[in-house]
Enzyme design. Structure first.
Site, short mmCIF file in Angstrom:
data_model
loop_
_atom_site.label_atom_id
_atom_site.label_comp_id
_atom_site.label_asym_id
_atom_site.label_seq_id
_atom_site.Cartn_x
_atom_site.Cartn_y
_atom_site.Cartn_z
N ILE A 187 15.16 -42.93 44.33
CA ILE A 187 14.20 -41.76 44.77
C ILE A 187 12.68 -42.05 44.59
CG2 ILE A 187 14.66 -40.69 42.75
CD1 ILE A 187 14.63 -38.03 44.27
N CYS A 188 12.03 -41.68 45.37
CA CYS A 188 10.45 -41.46 45.21
C CYS A 188 9.91 -42.93 45.39
CB CYS A 188 9.95 -41.01 44.01
SG CYS A 188 8.44 -40.58 43.80
N ALA A 189 9.39 -43.74 44.55
CA ALA A 189 8.88 -44.86 44.66
C ALA A 189 9.73 -46.04 44.28
CB ALA A 189 7.58 -45.15 43.59
N SER A 205 15.99 -41.24 48.61
CA SER A 205 15.23 -39.91 48.73
C SER A 205 13.94 -39.97 48.47
CB SER A 205 16.06 -38.88 47.80
OG SER A 205 15.48 -37.64 48.00
#
Length: 371
Positions: A113-115, A162
């Site tokens: 998720i994210c980075a 995500s």
């Protein structure tokens, strides 16, 4: 007739490291444990079980990524949280890369998720030929071999990705669906009062301005059995707004607490413990008498505030209420309450708005991808 054997427990690994985004770690841990998974939180920091992640939160890991037990274990799912520089730190962990490669080669489910999708999975070539998503600030870090998609959650083959903190719950529920079933994911979402739409609305009555001179100081008491998703989200959001947040244990001894779903949080209680803590109750009553802000989320509203007369004449959110927006966060004068765990981000951003104004709340919400 012999009784049917229970299906084997699903085993999940969540690695953390210095700079991990705490919401993106805590939410999958919480939700997957609600589903019945055996979740191991593993430190990718060299030899350190206590990991200081973003916003000063300390999480106590169960094992080391490079440890023998962890490296040799079989997992059904490996979940990489993001964060800066946490995602890059995970991407640079050779032991973790080797573990995820072996896991994927055996057909295991893996997620980020994210980075972390671009800075970890994609950097290892493990998203090549797949669709994936990431935080908007890191999408351009995907190599050409990855098809970037603008979506909250993307499932392609064995990879689940995500976007960021505000999509953590949707991400975690997608993982439950992949490991178990859509019905189980929907059941957990209903119990948590999850709402997928971003943003928040305050149901406010008896509106007053919360007086705040300079940097707001916020006390967040914790005890064994505290709901970790509520706790971590509130700390994360308030510190993003630059509030001076003091996390204090209401236990009689020790600073490490074990939250409701087994997450160990260092340097920082269930509801009953907080309710019976005389110093905490006296502090809340002093706050109320001075017309200063105080609040509670979930079960703490009924089990801490109400028994001590701290909701007398006040409107409060119903922790068992539905998903109607107007009932999720309630502000009555200097008291703020909200429903179940799925309202934690709404509760925290609403508190930021009352303390520091709409502009600051909007800035924080945008950083969370919650606007």
């Amino acid at each position: 007739m012999a009784a049917q054997a229970s299906p084997p427990t699903k085993k999940v690994l969540v690695p953390i490291v210095a700079g991990t985004e705490p919401v993106e770690a805590a939410v999958p841990i919480d939700v997957l444990r609600r589903a019945g998974a055996d979740v191991t939180v593993a430190s990718a920091d060299d030899g350190e079980l206590v990991v200081e992640v973003m916003y000063g939160v300390r999480i106590v890991a169960d094992a080391l990524v490079a440890g023998g037990d962890c490296a040799a274990a079989h997992f059904d799912l490996i979940v990489l949280p993001g964060g800066v520089p946490g995602a890059a730190n995970l991407g640079g962990c050779a032991a973790l890369e080797a573990m995820v490669r072996r896991h994927a080669a055996a057909g295991g489910l893996y997620a980020a998720i994210c980075a972390a999708p671009p800075l970890a999975l994609a950097s290892w070539g493990m998203l090549n030929g797949l669709k994936a998503t990431a935080h908007p600030l890191f999408v351009d870090k995907f190599p050409p071999e990855v098809a970037a998609v603008d979506a909250s959650v993307v499932v392609d083959a064995s990879a689940v990705t995500s976007r960021g903190p505000a999509t953590s719950t949707e991400f975690a529920l997608a993982l439950v669906e992949q490991l178990y079933s859509k019905n189980k994911a929907e059941q957990i979402a209903k119990e948590m009062l999850v709402r997928y739409d971003a943003g928040y609305t305050i149901d406010e009555v008896n509106s007053v301005q919360w007086k705040c001179n300079g940097t707001p100081k916020v006390l967040v008491p914790v005890a064994n059995g505290t709901e970790e998703m509520e706790l971590i989200t509130i700390i994360d959001v308030l510190r993003r707004a630059d509030a001076d947040v003091v996390v204090a244990s209401a236990e009689n001894a020790g600073v490490e607490i074990v939250a409701r779903h087994g997450m160990r949080i260092g340097g920082t209680p269930g509801v009953k413990t907080m309710s019976s803590n005389e110093k905490l109750v006296a502090l809340l009553k002093k706050q109320a008498a001075a017309s200063k802000p105080y609040g509670a989320i979930g079960a703490a509203t009924a089990h801490v505030l109400e028994p001590h007369g701290l909701l007398e004449g006040k409107k409060a959110a119903d922790q068992d209420g539905g998903d109607e927006c107007e009932s999720r966060v309630v502000v009555d004068g200097n008291v703020i309450t909200s429903g179940g765990t799925g309202t934690a981000m709404e509760f925290a951003v609403a508190a930021v708005e009352k303390l520091l104004g709409r502009d600051v709340a909007q800035r924080v919400a945008e950083g969370l991808l919650f606007a």
